[in-house]
Design an enzyme around this catalytic site. Structure first.
Site, mmCIF file in Angstrom:
data_model
loop_
_atom_site.group_PDB
_atom_site.id
_atom_site.type_symbol
_atom_site.label_atom_id
_atom_site.label_comp_id
_atom_site.label_asym_id
_atom_site.label_seq_id
_atom_site.Cartn_x
_atom_site.Cartn_y
_atom_site.Cartn_z
ATOM 1 N N SER A 427 109.258 13.752 56.847
ATOM 2 C CA SER A 427 108.252 13.432 57.854
ATOM 3 C C SER A 427 107.343 14.610 58.145
ATOM 4 C CB SER A 427 108.940 13.014 59.168
ATOM 5 O OG SER A 427 109.725 14.083 59.667
ATOM 6 N N GLU A 460 104.267 5.593 55.325
ATOM 7 C CA GLU A 460 103.191 6.505 54.937
ATOM 8 C C GLU A 460 103.415 6.897 53.476
ATOM 9 O OE1 GLU A 460 101.838 8.833 58.966
ATOM 10 O OE2 GLU A 460 103.763 9.415 58.088
ATOM 11 N N ASN A 498 102.741 11.720 62.798
ATOM 12 C CA ASN A 498 103.266 12.896 63.489
ATOM 13 C C ASN A 498 102.180 13.918 63.797
ATOM 14 O OD1 ASN A 498 105.808 11.842 63.571
ATOM 15 N ND2 ASN A 498 106.605 13.013 61.846
#
Length: 593
Positions: A427, A460, A498
């Site tokens: 991430s 993603e 994020n």
């Protein structure tokens, strides 16, 4: 302050002013709507007539109550009509010059006991109060759009505001069925102070061609559960209005996160201010319309992503919650899945976790017993990566540690057959650094699933500068088969979600550090004013403060922006072992299970 706020004047009958007038009239207040535009005044009356008619048709009010509400609302084109008002709320255009002129003229009109409220969301209440002869009776009253639906009202005190005035307006807000939050005077207050920095970063991300407008908006809606994507929201707010708010915020904070993205100025100067103009980041069916219509930037529905590689079997490396969830997703979609962990025992436990998840779905009627059994049968638990020898796609879901992931990919490079696609679920770490641990970096791509993987629709898809076109096409096709929504982004820290989410969370922590607002008020402001499913501190405690700190450090290291430096309070809590729900204490305390 013992003046009952029974007669209220609303100055400015645009969308917000008309909405506030509707709230007040339906709550039994006598309302004087003031606007120099006859069109705006007629529009406000029509809006109240239409909304009350809908309320009658839905059984929420009676015809008599509707008639009474309409009788309580009258309009005027002169500020002198506010002479008998106990409270005046101005909602005129967001410039000091116009608002100051209104306050100067009101001073000569209203009674000495009247309270004057500004509806600004960006300008200094103190500076506006200084224009009044009675600054102790001036405060901010910030409703959110649409005013009839949104529960939050920010009650803003300046250093000059008398406490009784604040008490009277706060009591009024509660009587209107709103949730008042008391805040001090600084641009953006709580909700917009956090919201507009996030919107600005999204605009800058789009301007940099990092991701398409559709992917940015889809990522934040699907990855964070937000009611609207940031670029669509900017169009709704008004791009010119957003730029004004950001300019005011930057003038005080000097934080680069608040410096308006150049694209906002360019669109504003071109008159492309969003929905009200019929075009902003998107194009709409008409000025003031809300339906997006295709334009030159709209991706074609039949766009080909290119020929991908055949994928029939998938390997998932890891034994934690994310690995189990991803394996469940692939197995449900019909793929043969090898779930490999560091030992057979860990792999079996992970498969057992999947069995419990599937059983819950059966109990809730979401899955048949037959489908449960078929899904489980497609999953093979293995105690070694050697079981990945024949998989077509290997997905890594181990600890978020670069060295750990590099070692794993070096092992996958030796085990997996030539042509297999290797995907990391990182991430925040650089995908290319993971890819370089192999002799085939062109086969490596990022597939960032969101937790819990079976429920969250977003993935993603992260291309590095070395990722092959057919690898990217393969992953896009796989996402479609497993019923996930892929968004494309480049290989930089935070990707889309994020990179936009964690600076917002960090800024919320800074608000608490500066004693500007409480945890509860900030959480309430973002849920009630922004439509967020969770407040920032609720979310931080769920994600884990250690995880949040690690991501914020990566973002700060990558972008080198001082505004991205992790808030000291977050670092202190992590150092103290207060990591959120998983430890029983983070920003709040929780009952230990």
């Amino acid at each position: 302050m013992d003046t009952p706020l029974s007669t209220i004047a609303v100055v400015g009958l645009g969308t917000m002013g008309a909405g506030i007038a509707e709230v007040l009239a339906r709550a039994g207040r006598d309302v004087i709507g003031i606007d120099i535009s006859e069109t705006a005044a007629l529009g406000a009356v029509a809006s109240l007539e239409a909304s009350t008619a809908r309320a009658v048709s839905r059984g929420r009010i009676t015809e008599q109550e509707r008639t009474a509400a309409l009788a309580r609302f009258r309009t005027s084109d002169s500020l002198s009509a506010a002479a008998d008002a106990d409270l005046v709320i101005e909602v005129v255009p967001e410039t000091y010059e116009i608002k100051q002129q209104v306050f100067r003229e009101l001073d000569a009109v209203v009674s000495p006991t009247a309270i004057l409220a500004t509806g600004t969301n960006a300008l200094s209440v103190t500076r506006l109060a200084a224009e009044s002869q009675r600054p102790e009776r001036v405060l901010g009253l910030h409703f959110f759009n649409p005013a009839p639906a949104m529960k939050l009202v920010e009650v803003v005190s300046s250093v000059l505001t008398a406490p009784p005035a604040v008490e009277a307006v706060t009591a009024l807000a509660r009587e209107l069925g709103k949730e008042p939050v008391a805040v001090g005077d600084r641009p953006g207050f709580v909700a917009d102070g956090l919201l507009f920095g996030y919107l600005n970063q999204a605009a800058a991300m789009y301007e940099a061609n990092y991701a398409s407008r559709e992917d940015i908006d889809a990522a934040m809606k699907l990855g964070c559960g937000l009611p609207m994507g940031p670029l669509a929201l900017l169009d709704l707010i008004g791009i010119d209005t957003a730029r004004t708010v950001l300019e005011a915020m930057y003038a005080e904070s000097h934080d680069r996160l608040h410096a308006p993205a150049p694209v906002l100025g360019q669109l504003s100067s071109a008159g492309l201010t969003g929905r009200k103009a019929g075009r902003g980041f998107y194009t709409y069916d008409a000025p003031g319309g809300q339906d997006v219509v295709p334009d030159a930037l709209t991706p074609a529905a039949d766009t080909e992503v290119g020929a991908g590689r055949a994928v029939a079997s998938v390997g998932v490396a890891g034994s934690g919650t994310m690995a189990s969830g991803i394996a469940e997703v692939f197995a449900k979609a019909g793929y043969g899945v090898v779930l490999a962990a560091r030992s057979q025992e860990k792999a079996d436990l992970a498969k057992g976790r999947i069995a419990k998840s599937l059983e819950r779905s059966v109990a809730k009627g979401r899955l048949s017993a037959e489908a449960r059994d078929e899904t489980l049968a497609r999953i093979t638990a293995a105690g070694s990566l050697d079981a990945f020898a024949e998989v077509d796609l290997a997905v890594e879901a181990v600890a978020e540690d670069l060295e750990v992931k590099q070692q794993l990919f070096a092992a996958l490079d030796k085990v997996c057959r030539p042509g297999a696609v290797l995907a990391t679920t990182t991430s925040s770490l650089p995908v290319v650094a993971i890819a370089r641990a192999t002799t085939r970096p062109e086969d490596v791509v990022g597939m960032h699933f969101f937790n819990p993987a079976p429920a969250m629709k977003l993935v993603e898809v992260v291309r590095t500068v070395l990722t092959a076109d057919d690898v990217h096409a393969t992953v896009r096709a796989v996402c479609a088969k497993i019923r996930k929504h892929p968004v494309d982004c480049g290989d930089r820290a935070g990707f889309i979600v994020n990179a936009l989410l964690f600076p917002y969370l960090n800024n919320a922590i800074k608000m608490v550090e500066q004693h500007y607002a409480s945890l509860d008020d900030i959480d309430a402001a973002m849920k009630l004013g922004g439509g967020y499913p969770m407040g920032p501190f609720e979310l931080l405690d769920v994600v884990g403060l250690d995880v949040s700190l690690a991501i914020e450090k990566v973002l700060h290291q990558e972008f080198r922006d001082p505004g991205l430096a992790p808030a000291p309070l977050l670092e202190h809590l992590v150092a103290a072992g207060c990591l959120g729900r998983k430890t029983g204490r983070g920003f709040r305390e929780y009952a230990r299970r």
